[in-house]
Write an enzyme that holds these catalytic residues in place. Structure first.
Site, mmCIF file in Angstrom:
data_model
loop_
_atom_site.group_PDB
_atom_site.id
_atom_site.type_symbol
_atom_site.label_atom_id
_atom_site.label_comp_id
_atom_site.label_asym_id
_atom_site.label_seq_id
_atom_site.Cartn_x
_atom_site.Cartn_y
_atom_site.Cartn_z
ATOM 1 N N ASP A 64 0.834 -1.195 0.000
ATOM 2 C CA ASP A 64 0.000 0.000 0.000
ATOM 3 C C ASP A 64 0.874 1.253 0.000
ATOM 4 O OD1 ASP A 64 -2.080 1.819 0.329
ATOM 5 O OD2 ASP A 64 -2.131 1.560 2.503
ATOM 6 N N ASP A 69 2.695 9.743 -9.385
ATOM 7 C CA ASP A 69 3.835 10.467 -9.932
ATOM 8 C C ASP A 69 3.651 10.536 -11.446
ATOM 9 O OD1 ASP A 69 6.548 11.555 -10.234
ATOM 10 O OD2 ASP A 69 6.948 10.633 -8.273
ATOM 11 N N THR A 123 -10.331 7.605 2.908
ATOM 12 C CA THR A 123 -11.444 7.489 3.852
ATOM 13 C C THR A 123 -11.330 8.471 5.012
ATOM 14 O OG1 THR A 123 -10.284 5.676 4.951
ATOM 15 C CG2 THR A 123 -11.958 5.084 3.319
ATOM 16 N N ARG A 214 -5.663 -0.836 13.436
ATOM 17 C CA ARG A 214 -5.526 -0.670 14.877
ATOM 18 C C ARG A 214 -6.469 -1.515 15.727
ATOM 19 N NH1 ARG A 214 -4.808 5.759 14.094
ATOM 20 N NH2 ARG A 214 -5.898 5.160 12.177
#
Length: 233
Positions: A64, A69, A123, A214
């Site tokens: 990820d 670019d 998000t 988390r």
């Protein structure tokens, strides 16, 4: 959609700069239940070795790094990611059509190729955040706009909020990848995420893979929390 490696229903976000902590988490999680998402923090601190650690333990890896670019730079970065034998790679759809096409050229479809997906709207961003950077019409409209570019460039799907998962699944069709971060089990803190759903809600909405960080990695027993989440799906 294009052929690509199989994807797990859950990717655990393993963002830590500490090698010992990364190895501990990899040892506590079951590779039959999840893949591992390796983001900027872990990859910047530990480099490609962190991908190798995860793959050695049998985890599918979502790299990820959200490449964004000029087209040639993204093409070369995607080739390097492909050579790491990861299962999923992402780019930013806001890089535009030519950049998306360069990414697709670098990762040609095939059963051993990583899935190639594009980030639409982060998000953590709400309508007001988008307006501050000059994007009018709100998050849902921006997701639709960028998804159109992603479809035309031939990528395998998108990263989006679970709130847009149903629309994206319909937009891309059968076999597409709809990867949703911002997933929080019931009762978990939202942290800096804003547009969130529970894991079962996100899958029901049309997501194909969930990214959960988390609530799992910050738990006292990450493996048990992962087992509970998978059992709830």
């Amino acid at each position: 959609m294009s052929a690509h490696r199989p994807q797990p229903r859950v990717y655990v976000a393993l963002d830590s700069a500490r090698p010992q902590r990364v190895r501990e988490l990899l040892g506590e999680l079951d590779p039959s239940l999840c893949g591992i998402k390796i983001g900027k923090e872990a990859f910047t601190a530990l480099g490609p070795s962190v991908v190798e650690w995860a793959r050695e333990r049998g985890f599918p890896v979502f790299l990820d790094l959200k490449f964004h670019d000029i087209p040639n730079t993204v093409r070369q970065a995607c080739r390097a990611a492909r050579d790491l034998e990861v299962s999923l790679v992402n780019v930013h759809a806001s890089g535009g059509r030519r950049m998306l096409e360069a990414a697709r050229e670098a990762i040609e479809p095939g059963p051993e190729a990583p899935g190639l997906i594009a980030v639409t709207v982060l998000t953590s961003m709400e309508d007001a955040d988008l307006a501050e950077v000059g994007v009018s019409g709100g998050a849902a409209a921006q997701v639709e706009r960028l998804a159109g570019l992603v479809v035309e460039a031939g990528l395998d799907g998108v990263v989006c909020s679970a709130h847009e998962a149903g629309a994206m699944s319909r937009r891309f069709g059968a076999g597409s990848l709809v990867v949703t971060p911002g997933v929080r089990p019931a009762g978990s803190a939202r942290d800096d995420q804003r547009r969130v759903m529970t894991p079962s809600e996100a899958l029901a909405a049309g997501a194909t893979s969930l990214v959960i960080g988390r609530p799992i990695t910050g738990a006292q027993s990450p493996g048990r929390v992962l087992e509970d989440i998978v059992a709830s799906l």
